[in-house]
Design an enzyme around this catalytic site. Structure first.
Site, PDB file in Angstrom:
ATOM      1  CG  ASN A 171      31.321  45.816  36.816  1.00 49.22           C
ATOM      2  OD1 ASN A 171      30.484  46.636  36.443  1.00 49.22           O
ATOM      3  ND2 ASN A 171      32.606  46.127  36.947  1.00 49.22           N
ATOM      4  CB  ILE A 218      46.051  45.724  41.815  1.00 45.72           C
ATOM      5  CG1 ILE A 218      47.543  45.531  41.887  1.00 45.72           C
ATOM      6  CG2 ILE A 218      45.458  45.255  40.503  1.00 45.72           C
ATOM      7  CD1 ILE A 218      47.985  44.076  41.924  1.00 45.72           C
ATOM      8  CG  HIS A 257      34.536  42.793  42.949  1.00 40.50           C
ATOM      9  ND1 HIS A 257      34.535  41.579  42.289  1.00 40.50           N
ATOM     10  CD2 HIS A 257      34.720  43.736  41.997  1.00 40.50           C
ATOM     11  CE1 HIS A 257      34.711  41.781  41.004  1.00 40.50           C
ATOM     12  NE2 HIS A 257      34.811  43.092  40.792  1.00 40.50           N
TER      13      HIS A 257
HETATM   14  P1  5GP Z   1      35.679  43.796  37.896  1.00 35.90           P
HETATM   15  O1  5GP Z   1      36.043  44.253  36.512  1.00 35.90           O
HETATM   16  O2  5GP Z   1      35.658  42.305  38.024  1.00 35.90           O
HETATM   17  O3  5GP Z   1      34.426  44.448  38.418  1.00 35.90           O
HETATM   18  O4  5GP Z   1      36.824  44.348  38.834  1.00 35.90           O
HETATM   19  C1  5GP Z   1      37.901  43.600  39.267  1.00 35.90           C
HETATM   20  C2  5GP Z   1      38.889  44.564  39.898  1.00 35.90           C
HETATM   21  O5  5GP Z   1      39.825  43.822  40.645  1.00 35.90           O
HETATM   22  C3  5GP Z   1      39.675  45.391  38.870  1.00 35.90           C
HETATM   23  O6  5GP Z   1      39.443  46.770  39.112  1.00 35.90           O
HETATM   24  C4  5GP Z   1      41.118  44.965  39.106  1.00 35.90           C
HETATM   25  O7  5GP Z   1      42.035  46.020  38.974  1.00 35.90           O
HETATM   26  C5  5GP Z   1      41.079  44.432  40.538  1.00 35.90           C
HETATM   27  N1  5GP Z   1      42.065  43.388  40.811  1.00 35.90           N
HETATM   28  C6  5GP Z   1      42.267  42.262  40.065  1.00 35.90           C
HETATM   29  N2  5GP Z   1      43.230  41.503  40.629  1.00 35.90           N
HETATM   30  C7  5GP Z   1      43.620  42.164  41.756  1.00 35.90           C
HETATM   31  C8  5GP Z   1      44.589  41.856  42.768  1.00 35.90           C
HETATM   32  O8  5GP Z   1      45.264  40.829  42.749  1.00 35.90           O
HETATM   33  N3  5GP Z   1      44.728  42.764  43.771  1.00 35.90           N
HETATM   34  C9  5GP Z   1      43.964  43.903  43.844  1.00 35.90           C
HETATM   35  N4  5GP Z   1      44.185  44.716  44.875  1.00 35.90           N
HETATM   36  N5  5GP Z   1      43.052  44.212  42.903  1.00 35.90           N
HETATM   37  C10 5GP Z   1      42.880  43.354  41.881  1.00 35.90           C
END
Ligand code: 5GP
Length: 118
Positions: free
Chosen positions: A88, A32, A101
Site C-alpha cells: 500500500n 498482529i 512493507h
Molecule cells: P498497511 O495498512 O499500512 O498496509 O498495513 C499495516 C499492517 O501492519 C496492518 O495489517 C497492521 O495490522 C499491521 N501492524 C500494525 N502494527 C503492528 C505491530 O505492532 N505488530 C504487527 N505484527 N503488526 C502490526
C-alpha cells in the site's frame, strides 16, 4: 521529516513480534491483525516511509523482499494453492504504517483483488 515507526523497533527486537524470517536486508513477521489464515509482513531493515521514497540504491533490497516472500510461502506450504502480495502507498490505499512493507496473504481463497467502494 520522516520518522521511524513501530516496525523499526520490531526489526531491532525491542518490541515483540512473531518473526518468521530475518537477514541483513529484510525482516518478516506475522501481522498482529491477520486478514487471512496466513498474513505476514515483509519489510526492509532500512527505514523507507513509502513506495514514493524508494531510490535506485534500494533496488536490491526491494527485489530481495520478493525472493523472501516466495521462500516464506514455501515455508508456510502455500506455494501450490497460491497467495497474494500487496503493498500500500499513502491514504487512498489505506497505508497505516509508514515504513514500507509487503503483505503476504494466503491460506484460503482470497476472492477478488478489489471490492468496489460506492
Ligand atoms: P498497511 O495498512 O499500512 O498496509 O498495513 C499495516 C499492517 O501492519 C496492518 O495489517 C497492521 O495490522 C499491521 N501492524 C500494525 N502494527 C503492528 C505491530 O505492532 N505488530 C504487527 N505484527 N503488526 C502490526
Amino acid at each position: 521529516m520522516a520518522v521511524e515507526t513501530i516496525f523499526s523497533k520490531i526489526i531491532r527486537r525491542e518490541v515483540p513480534a512473531d518473526i518468521v524470517y530475518q537477514d541483513d536486508l529484510v525482516t518478516a513477521f506475522r501481522d498482529i491483525e491477520p486478514q487471512a489464515p496466513i498474513h505476514i509482513l515483509i519489510i526492509p531493515n532500512i527505514f523507507i516511509a513509502t513506495i514514493n521514497d524508494v531510490k535506485p540504491e534500494h533496488e536490491q533490497t526491494l527485489g530481495h523482499m520478493i525472493i523472501v516472500a516466495a521462500k516464506i510461502a514455501k515455508q508456510e506450504s502455500i506455494v501450490y494453492d497460491g497467495y497474494r502480495l500487496i503493498m500500500n502507498c499513502n491514504q487512498h490505499s489505506g497505508q497505516e504504517v509508514f515504513h514500507i512493507h509487503m503483505h503476504l496473504v494466503g491460506g484460503h481463497h482470497l476472492g477478488p483483488l478489489l471490492t468496489k467502494n460506492e
